[in-house]
Motif scaffolding. Structure first.
Motif, PDB file in Angstrom:
ATOM      1  N   ASN A  47      21.588  15.879  17.495  1.00 14.78           N
ATOM      2  CA  ASN A  47      20.791  16.063  16.273  1.00 14.78           C
ATOM      3  C   ASN A  47      21.713  16.505  15.153  1.00 14.78           C
ATOM      4  O   ASN A  47      22.588  17.346  15.342  1.00 14.78           O
ATOM      5  N   ASP A  48      21.501  15.965  14.003  1.00 14.14           N
ATOM      6  CA  ASP A  48      22.286  16.331  12.835  1.00 14.14           C
ATOM      7  C   ASP A  48      22.011  17.800  12.516  1.00 14.14           C
ATOM      8  O   ASP A  48      20.851  18.196  12.362  1.00 14.14           O
ATOM      9  N   PRO A  49      23.047  18.635  12.420  1.00 16.35           N
ATOM     10  CA  PRO A  49      22.828  20.059  12.118  1.00 16.35           C
ATOM     11  C   PRO A  49      22.073  20.273  10.804  1.00 16.35           C
ATOM     12  O   PRO A  49      21.362  21.252  10.646  1.00 16.35           O
ATOM     13  N   ARG A  50      22.214  19.357   9.855  1.00 14.48           N
ATOM     14  CA  ARG A  50      21.487  19.472   8.590  1.00 14.48           C
ATOM     15  C   ARG A  50      19.986  19.373   8.837  1.00 14.48           C
ATOM     16  O   ARG A  50      19.210  20.044   8.193  1.00 14.48           O
ATOM     17  N   TRP A  51      19.566  18.525   9.787  1.00 13.43           N
ATOM     18  CA  TRP A  51      18.142  18.417  10.112  1.00 13.43           C
ATOM     19  C   TRP A  51      17.607  19.754  10.586  1.00 13.43           C
ATOM     20  O   TRP A  51      16.555  20.202  10.161  1.00 13.43           O
ATOM     21  N   VAL A  52      18.359  20.376  11.503  1.00 17.73           N
ATOM     22  CA  VAL A  52      17.928  21.667  12.052  1.00 17.73           C
ATOM     23  C   VAL A  52      17.848  22.700  10.944  1.00 17.73           C
ATOM     24  O   VAL A  52      16.874  23.444  10.837  1.00 17.73           O
ATOM     25  N   CYS A  53      18.849  22.745  10.104  1.00 19.41           N
ATOM     26  CA  CYS A  53      18.862  23.692   8.985  1.00 19.41           C
ATOM     27  C   CYS A  53      17.664  23.447   8.071  1.00 19.41           C
ATOM     28  O   CYS A  53      16.984  24.395   7.661  1.00 19.41           O
ATOM     29  N   ASP A  54      17.383  22.188   7.772  1.00 15.26           N
ATOM     30  CA  ASP A  54      16.253  21.857   6.897  1.00 15.26           C
ATOM     31  C   ASP A  54      14.925  22.311   7.511  1.00 15.26           C
ATOM     32  O   ASP A  54      14.060  22.849   6.811  1.00 15.26           O
ATOM     33  N   VAL A  55      14.765  22.086   8.816  1.00 15.26           N
ATOM     34  CA  VAL A  55      13.524  22.496   9.490  1.00 15.26           C
ATOM     35  C   VAL A  55      13.372  24.016   9.448  1.00 15.26           C
ATOM     36  O   VAL A  55      12.281  24.532   9.189  1.00 15.26           O
ATOM     37  N   LEU A  56      14.449  24.731   9.676  1.00 22.30           N
ATOM     38  CA  LEU A  56      14.379  26.199   9.619  1.00 22.30           C
ATOM     39  C   LEU A  56      14.029  26.655   8.203  1.00 22.30           C
ATOM     40  O   LEU A  56      13.210  27.564   8.023  1.00 22.30           O
ATOM     41  N   GLN A  57      14.615  26.026   7.213  1.00 30.08           N
ATOM     42  CA  GLN A  57      14.305  26.392   5.833  1.00 30.08           C
ATOM     43  C   GLN A  57      12.855  26.067   5.489  1.00 30.08           C
ATOM     44  O   GLN A  57      12.221  26.816   4.760  1.00 30.08           O
ATOM     45  N   GLU A  58      12.328  24.973   6.020  1.00 34.42           N
ATOM     46  CA  GLU A  58      10.921  24.631   5.800  1.00 34.42           C
ATOM     47  C   GLU A  58       9.984  25.709   6.340  1.00 34.42           C
ATOM     48  O   GLU A  58       8.874  25.885   5.841  1.00 34.42           O
ATOM     49  N   ASN A  59      10.435  26.426   7.355  1.00 35.11           N
ATOM     50  CA  ASN A  59       9.612  27.453   8.000  1.00 35.11           C
ATOM     51  C   ASN A  59       9.941  28.864   7.526  1.00 35.11           C
ATOM     52  O   ASN A  59       9.500  29.841   8.136  1.00 35.11           O
ATOM     53  N   GLU A  60      10.678  28.980   6.447  1.00 35.54           N
ATOM     54  CA  GLU A  60      11.060  30.302   5.945  1.00 35.54           C
ATOM     55  C   GLU A  60       9.836  31.166   5.652  1.00 35.54           C
ATOM     56  O   GLU A  60       9.814  32.353   5.990  1.00 35.54           O
ATOM     57  N   GLY A  61       8.811  30.583   5.057  1.00 34.17           N
ATOM     58  CA  GLY A  61       7.604  31.350   4.751  1.00 34.17           C
ATOM     59  C   GLY A  61       6.950  31.903   6.001  1.00 34.17           C
ATOM     60  O   GLY A  61       6.547  33.073   6.040  1.00 34.17           O
ATOM     61  N   LEU A  62       6.836  31.093   7.036  1.00 33.99           N
ATOM     62  CA  LEU A  62       6.246  31.534   8.297  1.00 33.99           C
ATOM     63  C   LEU A  62       7.096  32.635   8.920  1.00 33.99           C
ATOM     64  O   LEU A  62       6.564  33.651   9.399  1.00 33.99           O
ATOM     65  N   LEU A  63       8.403  32.461   8.899  1.00 34.78           N
ATOM     66  CA  LEU A  63       9.293  33.469   9.479  1.00 34.78           C
ATOM     67  C   LEU A  63       9.190  34.790   8.717  1.00 34.78           C
ATOM     68  O   LEU A  63       9.153  35.863   9.310  1.00 34.78           O
ATOM     69  N   ARG A  64       9.120  34.697   7.410  1.00 38.37           N
ATOM     70  CA  ARG A  64       8.993  35.911   6.592  1.00 38.37           C
ATOM     71  C   ARG A  64       7.664  36.613   6.892  1.00 38.37           C
ATOM     72  O   ARG A  64       7.602  37.816   7.071  1.00 38.37           O
ATOM     73  N   GLN A  65       6.600  35.847   6.956  1.00 32.23           N
ATOM     74  CA  GLN A  65       5.264  36.373   7.226  1.00 32.23           C
ATOM     75  C   GLN A  65       5.180  37.003   8.623  1.00 32.23           C
ATOM     76  O   GLN A  65       4.449  37.971   8.822  1.00 32.23           O
ATOM     77  N   SER A  66       5.934  36.474   9.561  1.00 35.90           N
ATOM     78  CA  SER A  66       5.852  36.931  10.955  1.00 35.90           C
ATOM     79  C   SER A  66       6.322  38.371  11.137  1.00 35.90           C
ATOM     80  O   SER A  66       5.883  39.056  12.053  1.00 35.90           O
ATOM     81  N   GLY A  67       7.246  38.810  10.295  1.00 37.21           N
ATOM     82  CA  GLY A  67       7.815  40.143  10.465  1.00 37.21           C
ATOM     83  C   GLY A  67       8.804  40.228  11.608  1.00 37.21           C
ATOM     84  O   GLY A  67       9.272  41.312  11.950  1.00 37.21           O
ATOM     85  N   LEU A  68       9.143  39.094  12.207  1.00 42.78           N
ATOM     86  CA  LEU A  68      10.084  39.090  13.322  1.00 42.78           C
ATOM     87  C   LEU A  68      11.513  39.236  12.834  1.00 42.78           C
ATOM     88  O   LEU A  68      11.854  38.840  11.723  1.00 42.78           O
ATOM     89  N   ASP A  69      12.349  39.801  13.662  1.00 43.25           N
ATOM     90  CA  ASP A  69      13.778  39.940  13.402  1.00 43.25           C
ATOM     91  C   ASP A  69      14.423  38.637  13.882  1.00 43.25           C
ATOM     92  O   ASP A  69      14.596  38.428  15.081  1.00 43.25           O
TER      93      ASP A  69
END
Length: 103
Positions: A47-69
């Motif tokens: 998998n292209d590492p850029r794809w993975v990075c893009d997917v993680l960035q797309e989920n930034e709001g969810l990650l922030r909302q989660s309160g997880l470390d």
């Protein structure tokens, strides 16, 4: 491939959020708060590492909302394009998490 990456990461994040919430409900104290993420499919599946990075960035709001470390675990960051590594570190920083490189 991008669809599968999106689903894989989203389900992992939601499962960890649910687990932390359930543990808190049962024990009456905060549950496990760490979420460890790797670059899914970056090796064997190429998998292209850029794809993975893009997917993680797309989920930034969810990650922030989660309160997880959030901990991004990366095997040999020297193999990643510099812009991807920069973006992953910036994302982790915005989330109050960290990038751990394993060599």
């Amino acid at each position: 491939a991008m669809f599968l990456l999106r689903v894989e990461y989203r389900l992992t994040m939601l499962a960890d959020m649910e687990s932390a919430h359930r543990q808190a409900s049962v024990a009456g104290r905060p549950g496990r708060r760490k979420l460890f993420l790797t670059l899914v499919g970056g090796g064997v599946f190429r998998n292209d590492p850029r794809w993975v990075c893009d997917v993680l960035q797309e989920n930034e709001g969810l990650l922030r909302q989660s309160g997880l470390d959030v901990r991004l675990c990366i095997f040999d960051g020297r193999l990643l394009p510099p812009d991807v590594m920069r973006d992953l570190k910036a994302l982790a920083g915005r989330l109050g998490g960290q990038v751990t490189e394993v060599t």
